[in-house]
Scaffold this active site. Sequence first.
Site, PDB file in Angstrom:
ATOM      1  N   LYS A 141       0.863  -1.185   0.000  1.00 56.10           N
ATOM      2  CA  LYS A 141       0.000   0.000   0.000  1.00 56.10           C
ATOM      3  C   LYS A 141       0.895   1.230   0.000  1.00 56.10           C
ATOM      4  CE  LYS A 141      -3.929   2.003   2.547  1.00 56.10           C
ATOM      5  NZ  LYS A 141      -4.862   1.791   3.681  1.00 56.10           N
ATOM      6  N   SER A 146      -9.800   1.778   2.728  1.00 51.78           N
ATOM      7  CA  SER A 146      -8.881   2.546   1.900  1.00 51.78           C
ATOM      8  C   SER A 146      -7.824   1.694   1.210  1.00 51.78           C
ATOM      9  CB  SER A 146      -8.179   3.605   2.748  1.00 51.78           C
ATOM     10  OG  SER A 146      -7.324   2.984   3.706  1.00 51.78           O
ATOM     11  N   SER A 193     -10.144  -0.512   6.968  1.00 50.74           N
ATOM     12  CA  SER A 193      -9.516  -0.304   5.657  1.00 50.74           C
ATOM     13  C   SER A 193      -8.789  -1.510   5.083  1.00 50.74           C
ATOM     14  CB  SER A 193      -8.551   0.879   5.710  1.00 50.74           C
ATOM     15  OG  SER A 193      -9.264   2.089   5.620  1.00 50.74           O
TER      16      SER A 193
END
Lengths: 480, 99, 486
Positions: free
Chosen positions: C76, C151, C175
């Site tokens: 990420k 997210s 997330s």
Amino acid sequence: MDWEIVVGLETHTQLLTESKIFSGASTAFGAEPNTQASAVDLALPGVLPVLNAKAVEFAVRLGLAIGATISPRSVFARKNYFYPDLPKGYQISQYELPVVQHGTLKIAVEGGEKTVRILRAHLEEDAGKSLHEDFKGLSGIDLNRAGTPLLEIVTEPDLRGAKEAVAYAKALHSLVRWIGICDGNMQEGSFRCDANVSVRRPGAPLGTRCEIKNLNSFRFMEQAIEYEARRQVELIEDGGTVVQETRLYDPDRNETRSMRSKEDAQDYRYFPDPDLLPLVINEAEIERIRALLPELPQAKRERFARDYGLAAYDAAQLTASRESADFFEDLVRASRAEPKTCANWQTGEFAAALNRDGLEVGHSPVGAEALGALLRRIADGTISGKIAKEVFEAMWRREAEGPGAADAIIEARGLEQISDTGAIEKMVDEVLAANARQVEDYRAGKEKAFNSLVGQVMKAAKGKANPGQVNAILKKKLGG
Amino acid sequence: MSLDLEQIRRIARLARIAVSDAEAADTAASLSGVLGLIGEMQAVDTTGIEPMAHALDAQVSSAQRLREDKAVEPDRRTAYQASAPAVQDGLYLVPRVVE
Amino acid sequence: MLNASLSEMSAALESRKISSVELTQLFLGRIAKLNGELNAFITADAPRALKDAAAADARRATGQSGPLLGIPVAHKDIFCTEGIRTTCGSKMLADFVSPYDAHVISRFGAAGAVLLGKTNMDEFAMGSSNESSYFGAVKNPWRRSAVPGGSSGGSAAAVAARMAPAATGTDTGGSIRQPASFTGVCGVKPTYGVVSRYGMIAFASSLDQGGPMGKGAADLAALLNVMAGFDARDSTSLDRPPEDYARDLERPVAGLRIGLPREYFGDGVDADVAARVQDAIRWFEGQGAKTVEITLPNTKLAVPVYYVLAPAEASSNLSRFDGVRYGHRAAEYADLYEMYCKSRAEGFGAEVKRRILVGTYVLSHGYYDAYYLQAQKIRRLIAGDFSDAFAQCDVIMGPVAPTTAYEAGAMSGDPVKMYLGDIFTIPASLAGLPGMSIPCGFDSKGLPVGLQAIGNYFSEARLLNVAHQYQKATDWHIRVPDAFPL
């Protein structure tokens, strides 16, 4: 009717740690810009703070030295505001639960001693510096200082007037150096005071205060408080009211002026820093630190007066710093002289010489061993007290160094006292023969003539004759 | 719970985020919605409940770990300033800071 | 190989059936082919990945081995990576190259994993749909008009479309779990403090926790074995003895006590979602697990509490993005104040600004007690709900989210509606508990459904065990979207 000036001081002391409060960057002063700003100090994305154990220990040390409560649990909070020298956009500080609470510091004031209450002392990080020169209307930001540990020490509004404020600041300055947590260097900003000043009629409630910043010397502090108090009194007497605000002291103009930039509706939005857990200090840790604490100024002062039979004033002077007190005890040991004699020398010749050259005790060219050896030469009659001063000056100029310096100078300059009775008698005879008039005067009852004759003999002996012997021989010959 | 434009401007000033007059009205509406949501907490009686500042302070006896006082960070100014918008002589440049 | 488990890939590498360079090329090829359509990666650095792969092959040639040696992993774009830009999905950091590696990145590096690329995400991890990224929305591989969740939507989509064997994510209020659920992959949010936050760009520090995303629970165990561990640079990192998260994988689930919170099965949960979750629970019952109805009475307060605490912390965490030392700086400004205001207004997107403003407001003078302090107190009540519940059960099960993936744009303009979608993931985040999402079927539109399992503190191995047993009997986690055949 009189006005009473009420002052509370907030002192930021930079702690003498090797590394910063939340990072492993060096705290050394004077490095090239931003070479001691680590990722954490620069607040790069993703970095996190880790608390320096030494900074905590130093805070506890101060707390113990002022007889304060050490909080078993204290909390770091974020104080949020934007400023280019504050990389995270918040300062990590202690807000609701500081590490040190409710201590006292005794200060000397006119007519005795006064106890100043210290409300709190809390750990926080210093900001960087903004430089305004040479950047064509821009400011340059140096973050080397960002993250340097500070202990902010806050008094109650217990100080009355500029002189008391300065006395407190000096006592605190001495204390933090004494316990080894701060170098006290005011030029480099290691010890910075802000003063909260208000005025009131005696007995009335506290007036509205103004906070004065930038008091980086004791002299400026005194001037700034006096100026500010006068300003407030005049304002009130002219029918105005004091507005609570932050003011900056300008030493060039000797005035304080409002800092409008600080008044941008301050709302620091304090909240506990989620990156740090509560600081827990247990009893065992406190006792460990207490055991390492040096004898404190007050205890030492009292012991000097008691054990060495010194006057309170002398004891206070000798214990003005730890170095000075240590020097005294070394001197007593080395000289084997009366403590009173040692005290007189240290606060007299020695202090004057330091003062003249602007030196600290630790940087004196004459050490306690060397000075002790000199005092021994007075005690054993090798030299007179007067000659000793000459020898001391020569030692100060490093004509000879080390513990044997006094003897070396005495020998090199041939200053050894004349104690040979025959030699002194010969000189006395010569003086008496050459000064028939004074001899007559003395015998006629003019005591002053005797002193003149002593002086003549000493002059003939180039000061080296043993004064006691000269006196005795003269008396005998004149009486005879 | 709703916010007026003056409040929006005050918050935006504190947060240093420019909000145009046109945006302010939208922002006020959207923030008011969020504040309406969080307003649901107000009715809860929390007398005597300790605030929970850390995810684990209910679980682990959490105390701050301390770092040994050692200066270990090397000078990495060049690397750290590689992403800087404006530097000169090793200093970060910003518009004049007014005292 | 594209759909193989990590242990299968590792075995193939060990037996020299494939080299790490070849394996990496396989996935780089897949990224090159699909990323234009899915936008799962912000940065795929092929030369760097191949360099890592060659290094891993060299290490293996000298006799070294390890479960992740030579395995490509996507990260990420919230984890700082030295030499590769780290954007956090924001214009603010569009050109930011970190001068250091996050702890997690270093750990993967030390294990010999290949850094495949940096995945797309909601800007500063603020969002549940991956529509707030400055680098454009991520598409759900199962239905490109739908969102992948957020997210960590880029990581989820990358694994779902088999553009990466595994990925890292971060979870502040769901997330990791919610995008895993929306894309049919597996993800675990560990106990707060298990994975170091050093180098993980902070959103809400007291909630943020990194974790692995992958196809199956066994893969997650291998990944967590690398990610987890004490880090002295993070004061909230827990100094516990290392553990093997795979140790319990083969433990039977007979006797397992499953708590079913009444609040997680009420109105507002899609019928398909509820049915798939019930199916999964019935499977566990069939294996000898026992279910017990429990209550988490403060569940509905979790969203309001979260939307006080997270924005408050975020408003402060994001103050460092001021255009002075790095990041976006406005081109023109009259003075310092304007430089700040314009740089931040331009550098941050709408959702980030909204949360900064909310956070600034709730911390500001006069509101602190009513909002922030009250939220922290209710947070303790919510944690208390769980501790009561775990007196009666070993693991709590329910849906990850009330719905499956929704259409892109469906929630825009109504942030509150989107926030409410996190109602089942936020409570465990507030309490600091571990939670995971396990693929458990599809709804009538063919979109994946995720079963959430929440465990007590430090029970990650147990959660992975539960998921692994289920995955040995089901194939939801190895299904591949029709649109992206292998």
